[in-house]
Scaffold this motif. Structure first.
Motif, PDB file in Angstrom:
ATOM      1  N   UNK A 163      75.957  47.058  25.629  1.00  0.00           N
ATOM      2  CA  UNK A 163      75.114  47.554  26.453  1.00  0.00           C
ATOM      3  C   UNK A 163      75.577  47.914  28.199  1.00  0.00           C
ATOM      4  N   UNK A 164      74.636  47.913  28.724  1.00  0.00           N
ATOM      5  CA  UNK A 164      75.044  49.082  30.019  1.00  0.00           C
ATOM      6  C   UNK A 164      74.053  48.092  30.523  1.00  0.00           C
ATOM      7  N   UNK A 165      74.241  48.749  31.943  1.00  0.00           N
ATOM      8  CA  UNK A 165      72.873  48.112  33.109  1.00  0.00           C
ATOM      9  C   UNK A 165      72.344  47.253  32.822  1.00  0.00           C
ATOM     10  N   UNK A 166      73.254  46.098  32.521  1.00  0.00           N
ATOM     11  CA  UNK A 166      72.799  44.710  32.759  1.00  0.00           C
ATOM     12  C   UNK A 166      72.616  44.143  34.272  1.00  0.00           C
ATOM     13  N   UNK A 167      71.416  43.193  33.990  1.00  0.00           N
ATOM     14  CA  UNK A 167      70.714  42.983  34.896  1.00  0.00           C
ATOM     15  C   UNK A 167      71.779  41.708  35.472  1.00  0.00           C
ATOM     16  N   UNK A 168      72.531  41.375  36.860  1.00  0.00           N
ATOM     17  CA  UNK A 168      73.424  40.181  36.918  1.00  0.00           C
ATOM     18  C   UNK A 168      72.964  38.426  36.869  1.00  0.00           C
ATOM     19  N   UNK A 169      71.343  39.293  37.135  1.00  0.00           N
ATOM     20  CA  UNK A 169      70.818  37.764  37.054  1.00  0.00           C
ATOM     21  C   UNK A 169      69.969  36.963  36.204  1.00  0.00           C
ATOM     22  N   UNK A 215      76.248  36.903  36.859  1.00  0.00           N
ATOM     23  CA  UNK A 215      77.293  37.589  37.113  1.00  0.00           C
ATOM     24  C   UNK A 215      77.806  38.785  38.425  1.00  0.00           C
ATOM     25  N   UNK A 216      78.512  39.123  38.299  1.00  0.00           N
ATOM     26  CA  UNK A 216      79.045  40.782  39.131  1.00  0.00           C
ATOM     27  C   UNK A 216      78.503  41.200  39.099  1.00  0.00           C
ATOM     28  N   UNK A 217      78.242  42.380  39.729  1.00  0.00           N
ATOM     29  CA  UNK A 217      77.625  44.025  40.053  1.00  0.00           C
ATOM     30  C   UNK A 217      79.033  44.561  39.584  1.00  0.00           C
ATOM     31  N   UNK A 218      78.767  45.689  38.841  1.00  0.00           N
ATOM     32  CA  UNK A 218      79.660  46.620  38.650  1.00  0.00           C
ATOM     33  C   UNK A 218      80.598  46.285  37.444  1.00  0.00           C
ATOM     34  N   UNK A 219      80.383  45.705  36.783  1.00  0.00           N
ATOM     35  CA  UNK A 219      81.591  44.381  36.335  1.00  0.00           C
ATOM     36  C   UNK A 219      81.534  44.490  34.285  1.00  0.00           C
ATOM     37  N   UNK A 220      82.688  44.778  33.455  1.00  0.00           N
ATOM     38  CA  UNK A 220      82.318  45.470  32.479  1.00  0.00           C
ATOM     39  C   UNK A 220      82.720  44.056  31.461  1.00  0.00           C
ATOM     40  N   UNK A 221      82.088  42.674  30.727  1.00  0.00           N
ATOM     41  CA  UNK A 221      82.598  41.714  30.661  1.00  0.00           C
ATOM     42  C   UNK A 221      82.992  41.511  29.063  1.00  0.00           C
ATOM     43  N   UNK A 222      83.748  40.641  28.987  1.00  0.00           N
ATOM     44  CA  UNK A 222      84.014  40.510  27.137  1.00  0.00           C
ATOM     45  C   UNK A 222      82.922  38.879  26.864  1.00  0.00           C
ATOM     46  N   UNK A 269      83.702  34.193  13.919  1.00  0.00           N
ATOM     47  CA  UNK A 269      84.314  34.526  15.318  1.00  0.00           C
ATOM     48  C   UNK A 269      83.629  35.351  15.591  1.00  0.00           C
ATOM     49  N   UNK A 270      83.520  35.928  16.163  1.00  0.00           N
ATOM     50  CA  UNK A 270      82.442  37.442  17.054  1.00  0.00           C
ATOM     51  C   UNK A 270      82.725  37.639  18.279  1.00  0.00           C
ATOM     52  N   UNK A 271      82.928  38.456  18.638  1.00  0.00           N
ATOM     53  CA  UNK A 271      83.630  39.470  19.852  1.00  0.00           C
ATOM     54  C   UNK A 271      82.831  40.638  20.340  1.00  0.00           C
ATOM     55  N   UNK A 272      82.261  40.512  21.558  1.00  0.00           N
ATOM     56  CA  UNK A 272      81.413  42.073  22.034  1.00  0.00           C
ATOM     57  C   UNK A 272      81.788  42.480  23.852  1.00  0.00           C
ATOM     58  N   UNK A 273      81.280  43.385  23.657  1.00  0.00           N
ATOM     59  CA  UNK A 273      80.833  43.393  25.365  1.00  0.00           C
ATOM     60  C   UNK A 273      80.060  43.747  26.380  1.00  0.00           C
ATOM     61  N   UNK A 274      80.084  44.211  27.333  1.00  0.00           N
ATOM     62  CA  UNK A 274      78.159  45.142  28.294  1.00  0.00           C
ATOM     63  C   UNK A 274      78.685  45.142  29.479  1.00  0.00           C
ATOM     64  N   UNK A 275      78.224  45.969  29.850  1.00  0.00           N
ATOM     65  CA  UNK A 275      78.321  46.059  31.746  1.00  0.00           C
ATOM     66  C   UNK A 275      77.207  46.181  32.284  1.00  0.00           C
ATOM     67  N   UNK A 276      77.441  45.357  33.899  1.00  0.00           N
ATOM     68  CA  UNK A 276      76.299  44.604  34.129  1.00  0.00           C
ATOM     69  C   UNK A 276      75.824  46.282  35.400  1.00  0.00           C
ATOM     70  N   UNK A 277      74.710  46.516  36.213  1.00  0.00           N
ATOM     71  CA  UNK A 277      74.733  47.508  36.832  1.00  0.00           C
ATOM     72  C   UNK A 277      75.463  47.737  38.054  1.00  0.00           C
ATOM     73  N   UNK A 278      75.582  49.501  38.312  1.00  0.00           N
ATOM     74  CA  UNK A 278      76.166  50.244  38.686  1.00  0.00           C
ATOM     75  C   UNK A 278      76.301  49.895  40.262  1.00  0.00           C
ATOM     76  N   UNK A 279      77.811  50.255  40.957  1.00  0.00           N
ATOM     77  CA  UNK A 279      76.851  50.134  42.163  1.00  0.00           C
ATOM     78  C   UNK A 279      76.273  50.992  42.670  1.00  0.00           C
ATOM     79  N   UNK A 339      66.752  50.000  39.710  1.00  0.00           N
ATOM     80  CA  UNK A 339      67.622  49.570  41.189  1.00  0.00           C
ATOM     81  C   UNK A 339      67.137  47.896  41.184  1.00  0.00           C
ATOM     82  N   UNK A 340      68.031  47.342  41.697  1.00  0.00           N
ATOM     83  CA  UNK A 340      67.956  46.188  41.199  1.00  0.00           C
ATOM     84  C   UNK A 340      69.296  45.501  42.687  1.00  0.00           C
ATOM     85  N   UNK A 341      67.629  43.902  43.181  1.00  0.00           N
ATOM     86  CA  UNK A 341      68.985  43.618  44.247  1.00  0.00           C
ATOM     87  C   UNK A 341      69.277  42.888  43.971  1.00  0.00           C
ATOM     88  N   UNK A 342      70.470  43.135  45.243  1.00  0.00           N
ATOM     89  CA  UNK A 342      72.368  42.371  44.784  1.00  0.00           C
ATOM     90  C   UNK A 342      72.445  41.162  45.758  1.00  0.00           C
TER      91      UNK A 342
END
Length: 427
Positions: free
Chosen positions: A89-95, A138-145, A159-169, A258-261
């Motif tokens: 997933x991309x542009x995940x809301x950090x909240x 979470x932090x903004x503009x960050x890819x997570x494992x 055991x499962x592993x995946x990734x996602x990224x939060x909202x970009x700056x 646009x997401x409040x930071x």
């Protein structure tokens, strides 16, 4: 030598009994074979025995997962897994807190970390072990494992592993509040919030911002645009009250992705209610502190070509010496009313277009209290100008009467008090 026995009807020479003609193979035997085939297949699923057994088949009574009699069925239920955010997933809301939920199973060994390195995001596991939820935003503009282990009812682990990224700056949004935190202002100062991005759902945004006062005064919101809003009570803020603006904007959707930071909390204090009433008929200014008259001074106002605006205005800023330029109000050399750049004393700005309360120029002193010679400003004699500057504050109110000009526009500074309370709230 064995003595031959009597002949057996229908038997064979060895004496073995022969099956009766027409006898069918036992239905019980078929059911057992079907059961073996279903259990032998293994895995997670549902197995059913075809046909009808002639007798009840005992269950695996020694196994903790089956202790009642019945048809054969899987011992371990399928694990239904729900993971938020989805893999990739991309542009995940950090909240929005990431979570893992296992129905018919348990979650353990959850690791959520920034992909580029950093501390592990803490989380909590439900008492039954089926759900894990992140505890920190979470932090903004960050890819997570995101990695975790799922345990089914038989104790088998996956055991499962995946990734996602939060909202970009580029999609972060925030807001600026005036008055500033920790300041003291006059009782007429409206709250102004300027958002960095357009707010599409204004109702939701108002619910995300709490305004409280020690005086308990109710407030109304007036949206002047999708980015600018003013907030004020019905009457001036109560003397010596404290106002708090609590903006819970982290994770709030402004619209347009646009997401409040951040969350912001601003508190400011209010001084006494100070009001200066200027009357063009009497050419005087009466200054009241908390309703008590404390000073009267003669004034000169705008002449017939530059009438001073009426109604309420709020002191926006104060400068001991301010540089005035006729070009700022559209005058050029040779125009009527043009004056060369000059410095005025004790300047208190009332409008963004350049209306002030200030010390009148020396050439205008003879007109103070008698006639109007300014370009719309309120001119005072030196002693009165110094007193006004030293005793009034940004946020204090100046009310001008009887000039014949329209009232100060709301965005010509802080002319909000010229809008009737019943009409003030507007989205």
């Amino acid at each position: 030598m064995t003595k031959p026995g009597p002949a057996r009807r229908g038997g064979d020479p060895a004496g073995r009994p022969q099956p009766r003609k027409g006898r069918r193979t036992s239905g019980k035997m078929l059911a057992v074979l079907a059961l073996c085939a279903a259990v032998g297949a293994g895995g997670i699923g549902i197995a059913t025995a075809p046909g009808r057994a002639e007798a009840e088949i005992p269950s695996e009574s020694a196994a903790p997962m089956r202790n009642v009699a019945g048809l054969a069925a899987p011992v371990v239920k399928l694990v239904e897994l729900g993971v938020t955010p989805a893999d990739g997933a991309k542009a995940v809301n950090p909240a929005a807190p990431p979570s893992v939920k296992a129905v018919n199973g348990a979650v353990k060994d959850v690791v959520l970390v920034p992909a580029s390195g950093g501390g592990r995001v803490p989380g909590t596991t439900s008492p039954d072990g089926s759900t894990w939820t992140a505890g920190d935003p979470l932090e903004f503009d960050t890819k997570y494992k995101f990695a975790f282990t799922i345990v089914d009812g038989a104790g088998r682990e996956t055991r499962t592993a995946q990734t996602f990224a939060t909202v970009a700056k580029a999609h972060e949004a925030d807001a600026a509040v005036y008055p500033l935190n920790g300041t003291t202002v006059g009782a007429g100062q409206p709250i102004e919030i300027v958002f960095s991005e357009p707010v599409l759902d204004k109702v939701a945004m108002e619910k995300s911002v709490a305004v409280s006062s020690s005086s308990g005064q109710a407030v109304a919101w007036r949206w002047y645009s999708d980015r600018r809003v003013r907030i004020r009570p019905e009457t001036f803020w109560a003397s010596n009250s404290e106002i708090t603006v609590d903006l819970q904007l982290f994770g709030v959707d402004f619209g347009n992705r646009m997401i409040g930071n951040s969350d912001t909390r601003v508190s400011f204090k209010v001084g006494p209610q100070r009001l200066a009433v200027v009357d063009d008929i009497t050419k005087t200014m009466n200054v009241y502190f908390d309703g008590q008259l404390v000073r009267t001074a003669p004034v000169t106002l705008g002449d017939a070509d530059w009438l001073s605006p009426t109604g309420f205005a709020v002191i926006m800023e104060q400068e001991r010496n301010s540089r005035f330029n006729a070009g700022s109000i559209g005058l050029k050399p040779g125009d009527k009313g043009y004056y060369p750049p000059l410095t005025v004393e004790y300047a208190n700005r009332l409008t963004s277009s350049g209306v002030y309360v200030h010390q009148a120029l020396e050439s205008a002193w003879r007109a103070v209290g008698k006639s109007n010679v300014s370009h719309g400003c309120v001119g005072l004699l030196p002693a009165d100008a110094a007193w006004f500057f030293n005793n009034m504050l940004t946020g204090d109110v100046v009310q001008t009467l009887n000039t014949g000009a329209p009232a100060v526009e709301p965005l010509e500074g802080f002319g909000d008090w010229n809008i009737p309370w019943a009409q003030y709230a507007k989205r």
